[in-house]
Design an enzyme around this catalytic site. Sequence first.
Site, PDB file in Angstrom:
ATOM      1  N   LYS A   1      -3.666-106.037  54.437  1.00 12.58           N
ATOM      2  CA  LYS A   1      -3.603-104.629  54.148  1.00 12.58           C
ATOM      3  C   LYS A   1      -3.478-103.995  55.390  1.00 12.58           C
ATOM      4  CE  LYS A   1      -5.363-104.302  49.413  1.00 12.58           C
ATOM      5  NZ  LYS A   1      -4.250-103.925  48.616  1.00 12.58           N
TER       6      LYS A   1
ATOM      7  N   ARG B   1       5.046 -97.842  32.978  1.00  6.58           N
ATOM      8  CA  ARG B   1       5.959 -96.944  32.053  1.00  6.58           C
ATOM      9  C   ARG B   1       6.741 -95.747  32.807  1.00  6.58           C
ATOM     10  NH1 ARG B   1       5.697 -97.970  26.579  1.00  6.58           N
ATOM     11  NH2 ARG B   1       3.779 -99.049  25.791  1.00  6.58           N
TER      12      ARG B   1
ATOM     13  N   GLY C   1      -9.957-100.889  41.978  1.00  7.23           N
ATOM     14  CA  GLY C   1     -11.021-101.208  41.972  1.00  7.23           C
ATOM     15  C   GLY C   1     -11.963-100.708  40.767  1.00  7.23           C
TER      16      GLY C   1
END
Lengths: 197, 315
Positions: free
Chosen positions: B90, B174, B162
């Site tokens: 990351k 969705r 997390g």
Amino acid sequence: MPKRPLVGVLALQGDFHEHGASLHKAGAEVTEVRHAESLKNIQGLIIPGGESTAIARLLIAYNLTDPIRGYIKQGLPTWGTCAGAILLAKNAPDLDRPTISVMDITVQRNAFGPQINSFEEDVYVDGISGLPMKAILIRAPIISDAGPKVSVLAKLSDGSIVAVKENNLLATSFHPELTNDHRMHGLFVKMARKYNQ
Amino acid sequence: MSANSSTENNSSTGTWTVKSGLAQMLKGGVIMDVVTAQQAEVAQESGAVAVMALERVPSDIRKDGGVARMSHVKLIKEIQASVSIPVMAKARIGHFVEAQILESLGVDYIDESEVLTVADEDNHIYKSDFSVPFVCGARNLGEALRRISEGAAMIRTKGEAGTGDIVEAVRHLRTINGEIRKLSSMLKDELFTAAKNLQVPIELLSAVAETGKLPVVNFSAGGVASPADAALMMQLGAEGVFVGSGIFKSAADITNETDRLNQQKAMATAIVKAVTYFEDPKILAEVSEAIPDNAMRGLSVAQLPTDELMAGRGN
């Protein structure tokens, strides 16, 4: 119109949807294989690209290795791309869990290093006439050795072998399923059409 | 570092097909957060398709506070040396130098991630400049398409990292899929208004309207903590899942390290199987029986103060 053969695509992990779409366009009906029963009526099988370690573990966990090897030994046309080629190879020294292991080739996993070295290159493939194919090589394996009964279908400009055929088996380091060129799938559909279980 | 470098052999690296293609190879798979080489080995052994090399999993970042940066180079190298599957890492949103460092380390994918502290509140990294591919988080179609315009070759819905609470992951997936369905029924002239409202290029939006899907692979992330969670996201249309704290924060009460890793391995293996057989409730029941009875405890997102939510970072 020639009859559309039913081709299975091993659908444990990887780009099996892309293979399904290419097969459709190349004239086949497609079924996804996650259980041994689905192998029963197919005339061809594709083992897609993906992570060979992940697919190998799922093949073992769901008892698919022996059935697939059995059908291949009876003559089922089978094509492995990238991870699929690794799983078909009799000799894949960097794979910790050998599975199908039927093809007389040695495959070196991830032969070009990390993803930044992944590339595409035009290659001529034996049996495919006209323009070269765009070979997409993603953390790709190369076929470092091939037995006497294996014919080499394509090499990169540096001489690395990236496509081979041995009787009913086809293996490529690259991914025709990621392109709009369906000639290689057409070649495989032809093999499948000729095969009756 | 420039993308699309070509040689005389007609061979080119860093192309769009090669960058988005690796994500296509990861489909139907599980990408696991790991903080040690040992965890990376457990992840590979369990059938992960890639690992995300981190110093702290999101639940610890949440607990510890402070500034969360790119992982230490030594740790990334150790993890790269320990596995043969792709290694991701990351970078902070907008921190293009962290990305340059990760690229030079030969990381296989960079996650420009809201889980780390934001480095630039206005701009994301211009990802098309890099040969290494990027994955970015998104909560809705506008975010997803803006990231793709900047060069992201893979999208993951953000969820709420997390927490072990799947509610935000569900909401975001969705939302994106619902927005795509709406686009598909729009008339040509209405697409321009949609592009204006979503702040995305019309060409990209029109392509999504026509194909009915994003032009890159879309995984689910942020809250997956059980095989059932993973299968839920797959049934909702995710093409694979990222699991962060859900694996190596399970079985946390087991003090013996070997026992704990074995339990975590059982969780990891079960999630891998659930992603392959996501439509098969019988197999899902089998794999759910095999997981440790102490899944990650988790935090309910509804009870978190809004300033502790990560998903709103970088839109």
